[in-house]
Design a protein around this motif. Structure first.
Motif, PDB file in Angstrom:
ATOM      1  N   SER A  35     -12.762  -1.244  -1.954  1.00 53.38           N
ATOM      2  CA  SER A  35     -12.993  -0.048  -1.251  1.00 53.38           C
ATOM      3  C   SER A  35     -13.979   0.714  -1.891  1.00 53.38           C
ATOM      4  O   SER A  35     -14.828   1.532  -0.932  1.00 53.38           O
ATOM      5  CB  SER A  35     -11.488   0.435  -1.823  1.00 53.38           C
ATOM      6  OG  SER A  35     -11.628   1.993  -1.261  1.00 53.38           O
ATOM      7  N   ARG A 260     -14.558  -1.466   9.015  1.00 57.71           N
ATOM      8  CA  ARG A 260     -14.198  -1.936   7.592  1.00 57.71           C
ATOM      9  C   ARG A 260     -14.470  -3.501   7.123  1.00 57.71           C
ATOM     10  O   ARG A 260     -13.542  -4.063   6.820  1.00 57.71           O
ATOM     11  CB  ARG A 260     -12.687  -1.543   6.973  1.00 57.71           C
ATOM     12  CG  ARG A 260     -12.357   0.055   7.368  1.00 57.71           C
ATOM     13  CD  ARG A 260     -11.175   0.540   6.760  1.00 57.71           C
ATOM     14  NE  ARG A 260     -11.355   0.499   5.274  1.00 57.71           N
ATOM     15  CZ  ARG A 260     -10.212   0.785   4.429  1.00 57.71           C
ATOM     16  NH1 ARG A 260      -8.990   0.903   5.136  1.00 57.71           N
ATOM     17  NH2 ARG A 260     -10.250   0.709   3.195  1.00 57.71           N
ATOM     18  N   TYR A 263     -14.036  -4.336   3.418  1.00 58.09           N
ATOM     19  CA  TYR A 263     -12.746  -4.441   2.823  1.00 58.09           C
ATOM     20  C   TYR A 263     -11.698  -5.575   3.523  1.00 58.09           C
ATOM     21  O   TYR A 263     -10.988  -6.031   2.757  1.00 58.09           O
ATOM     22  CB  TYR A 263     -12.155  -2.743   3.234  1.00 58.09           C
ATOM     23  CG  TYR A 263     -10.855  -2.568   2.774  1.00 58.09           C
ATOM     24  CD1 TYR A 263     -10.485  -2.403   1.477  1.00 58.09           C
ATOM     25  CD2 TYR A 263      -9.746  -2.764   3.555  1.00 58.09           C
ATOM     26  CE1 TYR A 263      -9.283  -2.259   0.803  1.00 58.09           C
ATOM     27  CE2 TYR A 263      -8.540  -2.645   3.117  1.00 58.09           C
ATOM     28  CZ  TYR A 263      -8.181  -2.258   1.791  1.00 58.09           C
ATOM     29  OH  TYR A 263      -6.646  -2.098   1.353  1.00 58.09           O
TER      30      TYR A 263
END
Length: 815
Positions: A35, A260, A263
């Motif tokens: 993250s 993302r 992630y």
């Protein structure tokens, strides 16, 4: 559940917990790292977008720097080059399009637009200026700053909700000479696609949002912090960067939305790692459980069985046997040593219990033990004898309530609960009952029996108070009796140490203005008259040395400084060895008796003196009468005989007056002095002069004087003399003067007064215009109680008689 099952269950649970904790730990660490990396990439992209906006403003600033410091522009603003626009800005759409401009403003020094143009690239046409733009171009605006000819302003300006990169510079000549004549402002709308081209990443998008219009879903604040990155969902993340306009205010928010990717890759990697770790832990757990059971649990079970057998048989001589040379075999050896210690301790405990039981039976007071519910489990020999218990009665464990009267049962239960709770017992007094019904008062001291932190019962002792209480009741009764005698006696009772320091004084000392605590701790000599202290101190030493009783009459001072005559009777207080340790004494007030004795003594002296004087005067007058009679018998002349007869009449009248005065004077001192109210006396005397027409002013406090009962005649003589000899008296006034020495009663009038030569003689016998006895008799009446009278008036202004009453012979009436 057996230890083996418990151990297996615990190991499995520990395995599950360990896997769970490690999985959570790895997940948090790993995903947090991914993250953070994701946020770093988003912030890099935001910084790149913000840098491109700054570059756009810098490009505009460079373009403006070509137009503002230019002689043509300077002359155009001053009105000397009218073809400036046609030569440089026409056609407008082409110029604006080629320069990639949306806004060009040329303003003079007063802020008025010399030229303005706004280009719309969508329609490729010029459009009117926004209505709100003029309001932003005030003299205070940084865009209109001309203080530095070489300076300039660039940045972002929000125009009707759209961000625009703007730049301005002062209009000066090409060589920067001359005073600035205005400013050139150029601007270009910012395009998100131009700042962050989507061709690089089609899933990434940039959006410009006015700072006042931002409100993301679920956000508690309308504006995120600068550099904030938020996860929109599991597949999208958004980053925000805040930019300020040329006024230094938060104006433009850059929102960058990206997938993302990093992630999601981290989530997959972490899940694979946890699966591998779970397999390793499962294999290790199975091998560990098998080894633990073979090497520990089975042998521990055999050890437990042997210990249980020894406990069941209550045989501390049993020994534990287990093979091996590891910790379990060492534990078996420790258990064997413990069993040996227990065996030895048991033998010692039996001997100790026997010894202490025999000691308890020798004690002269009952000792007892109760269980947790209050049943008697032990009592020593004295207790059995006191309450009539036999040896078999303890087997029934009788409740303690059987030996306490019912009236004390509630208090007993409350105190037992207090002690069982760990509280202290200061000693409670109960009325106890023997088996034969005989009652006795006793104090019970108790304490909890605590083992391993648990209260198992109560242990205590009983002390018979019957004889002691009877003795205390007798002492209290005597104390009350003597206290009543002390407090109701009119005399002052006191005690002092051998130095004369008061240790006790009865409440009767209040009549002299003292509280008991005022005198306790002070020397008795502090209130004795200084003239009599040496005599009393000598008598005290003599009393101590001879252990004799002591009696004396002396004066003491009350709180107000008045002297009071007292009679003391005292004797020594001795200890058990006959050694003096203090003094007991009684002080009796004899002031009244002293005043009476002194008044009688003085009256007798005055009467004896007056009798002698009167007898001598009468004899002298009678001798004159005999001479006149002889001369009358011897003369032949009728005229001489008539004159002699008149002399005889005059001398006879003189004898008559002397005899009448003797009758009045003999009343002085006959009756005892008494306290007399001054106001009441004057009111009675004044009523006899109501027809005289005199005015009376009585300005007196309610006071009493200790004097002869003939005191009323004194006031009568003073008023009568004012009426007879004052000549022009209209008012007689009475008032008081108070001083440290005593009380002065003043009687003054407004007549002619007394001549200075007669002031010292008017109180002598025979001096005056009438009988010459009035003021003389007044002085004698007052002198019975040492009261004096003097005339202090000013001749011609009136008479003034001052009657001085010393301390102790007057008092004020308290309502």
């Amino acid at each position: 559940m057996k230890l083996q099952s418990k151990t297996s269950l615990v190991l499995v649970l520990l395995l599950i917990v360990a896997i769970g904790v490690i999985s959570v730990f790895v997940t948090l660490i790993s995903l947090a790292s991914y993250s953070d990396l994701e946020q770093q990439y988003v912030m890099q992209d935001l910084d790149q977008a913000r840098h491109r906006i700054v570059e756009e403003s810098a490009t505009l600033s460079a373009l403006v720097s070509d137009w503002a410091p230019w002689d043509d522009t300077w002359e155009f603003v001053n009105g000397s080059r009218p073809d400036y626009v046609r030569s440089n800005l026409m056609p407008e759409t082409t110029v604006f399009h080629n320069l990639r401009l949306n806004l060009v403003l040329i303003l003079d020094r007063g802020g008025r637009a010399v030229y303005s143009g706004l280009y719309d690239p969508a329609s490729r046409s010029m459009v009117p200026l926004p209505a709100g733009l003029a309001g932003r171009l005030t003299p205070e605006s940084p865009l209109l700053d001309t203080t530095d000819p070489r300076g300039g302003t660039s940045g972002v300006l929000m125009v009707e909700g759209r961000p625009m990169a703007v730049a301005s510079r002062p209009i000066v000549r090409t060589d920067f000479s001359g005073e600035p004549q205005g400013v050139v402002i150029m601007g270009a709308y910012l395009d998100p696609d131009a700042v962050m081209p989507p061709a690089n990443d089609p899933d990434r998008s940039l959006r410009f949002i006015p700072a006042g219009e931002f409100a993301p879903p679920g956000s508690p604040s309308p504006l995120p912090e600068a550099g904030a990155v938020r996860a929109v969902d599991a597949y999208t993340v958004a980053g925000y960067a805040l930019m300020q306009d040329i006024y230094g205010e938060d104006a433009l928010l850059l929102e960058l939305v990206e997938p993302r990717t990093i992630y999601r890759q981290g989530v997959n990697t972490t899940f694979q790692f946890i699966l591998i770790l779970l397999g390793i832990w499962l294999c290790s757990g199975v091998v560990g459980l098998f080894s633990l059971d073979r090497l520990v649990l089975t042998r521990l079970g055999r050890l437990r069985e042997q210990v249980r057998s020894a406990v069941r048989d209550e045989d501390a001589s049993t020994r534990i046997r287990i093979g091996g040379s590891d910790e379990l075999s060492g534990l078996a050896d420790d258990i064997n040593r413990t069993l040996e210690t227990i065996y030895t301790t048991q033998r010692r405990l039996v001997l100790s219990e026997t010894r202490f039981r025999e000691i308890a039976d020798l004690l002269p007071q009952p000792i007892f033990e109760l269980d947790a519910v209050g049943r008697l489990t032990y009592i020593n020999r004295k207790g059995g004898e006191t309450f009539g218990l036999e040896s078999g009665d303890l087997d029934l464990h009788p409740p303690i309530q059987d030996f306490i009267v019912p009236e004390d049962h509630e208090r007993l239960a409350r105190n037992m609960q207090h002690v069982m709770g760990g509280g202290e017992s200061p000693g409670e007094i109960y009325t106890m009952a023997r088996r034969d019904g005989v009652r006795l008062r006793a104090v019970v001291n108790s304490a909890p029996i605590v083992e391993n932190g648990v209260c198992l019962g109560i242990r205590g002792s009983i002390f018979d108070l019957s004889e002691r209480l009877a003795l205390e009741e007798a002492i209290c009764e005597n104390e009350e009796k003597y206290r009543a005698l002390t407090e109701n006696s009119p005399d002052v009772l006191f005690s002092a140490d051998l130095k004369g320091v008061v240790t006790y004084v009865s409440p009767q000392v209040n009549q002299y203005g003292f509280l008991e605590e005022d005198l306790v701790g002070t020397s008795i000599f502090s209130i004795i008259h200084p003239e009599e202290r040496p005599e009393i101190a000598t008598a005290l030493i003599r009393e101590i040395n001879t252990t004799a009783q002591f009696g004396a009459t002396f004066r003491i001072f009350d709180r107000w400084g008045n002297a009071v005559w007292v009679e003391e009777k005292s004797f020594l207080r001795l200890d058990s060895f006959g050694t003096p340790i203090g003094i007991y004494g009684v002080l009796r007030d004899i002031s009244e008796r002293k005043r009476v004795e002194e008044a009688i003594e003085l009256a007798n002296k005055k009467l004896n003196l007056m009798n002698n004087i009167t007898r001598h005067d009468i004899l002298n007058t009678i001798t004159g009468l005999f001479g006149c009679v002889d001369m009358a018998n011897a003369t032949e002349s009728a005229e001489e005989r008539r004159v002699l007869l008149q002399d005889i009449r005059r001398l006879t009248a003189q004898v008559q007056r002397q005899i009448a005065f003797t009758k009045e004077y003999q009343e002085v001192g006959v009756h005892l002095p008494r306290w007399q109210n001054v106001i009441a006396l004057i009111e009675r005397v004044r009523s006899g002069f109501e027809e005289s027409g005199l005015g009376f002013v009585v300005d007196l406090e309610d006071a009493e004087i200790y004097a002869d009962p003939l005191l009323e005649k004194v006031f009568y003589n003073l008023i009568d003399n004012a009426v007879r000899y004052g000549e022009r008296v209209t008012t007689i006034r009475f008032f008081l003067l108070i001083s440290d020495e005593g009380l002065t009663l003043v009687c003054e009038d407004d007549g002619v007064g007394v001549a200075d030569g007669l002031k010292q003689h008017i109180f002598e016998r025979g001096v005056g215009k009438n009988t010459g006895m009035g003021l003389f008799l007044s002085r004698e009446i007052l002198g019975i109680t040492r009261i004096t009278i003097a005339e202090t008036g000013v001749y011609g202004q009136g008479a003034r008689f001052e009657i001085f009453t010393p301390r102790g012979t007057y008092r004020f009436v308290r309502s």
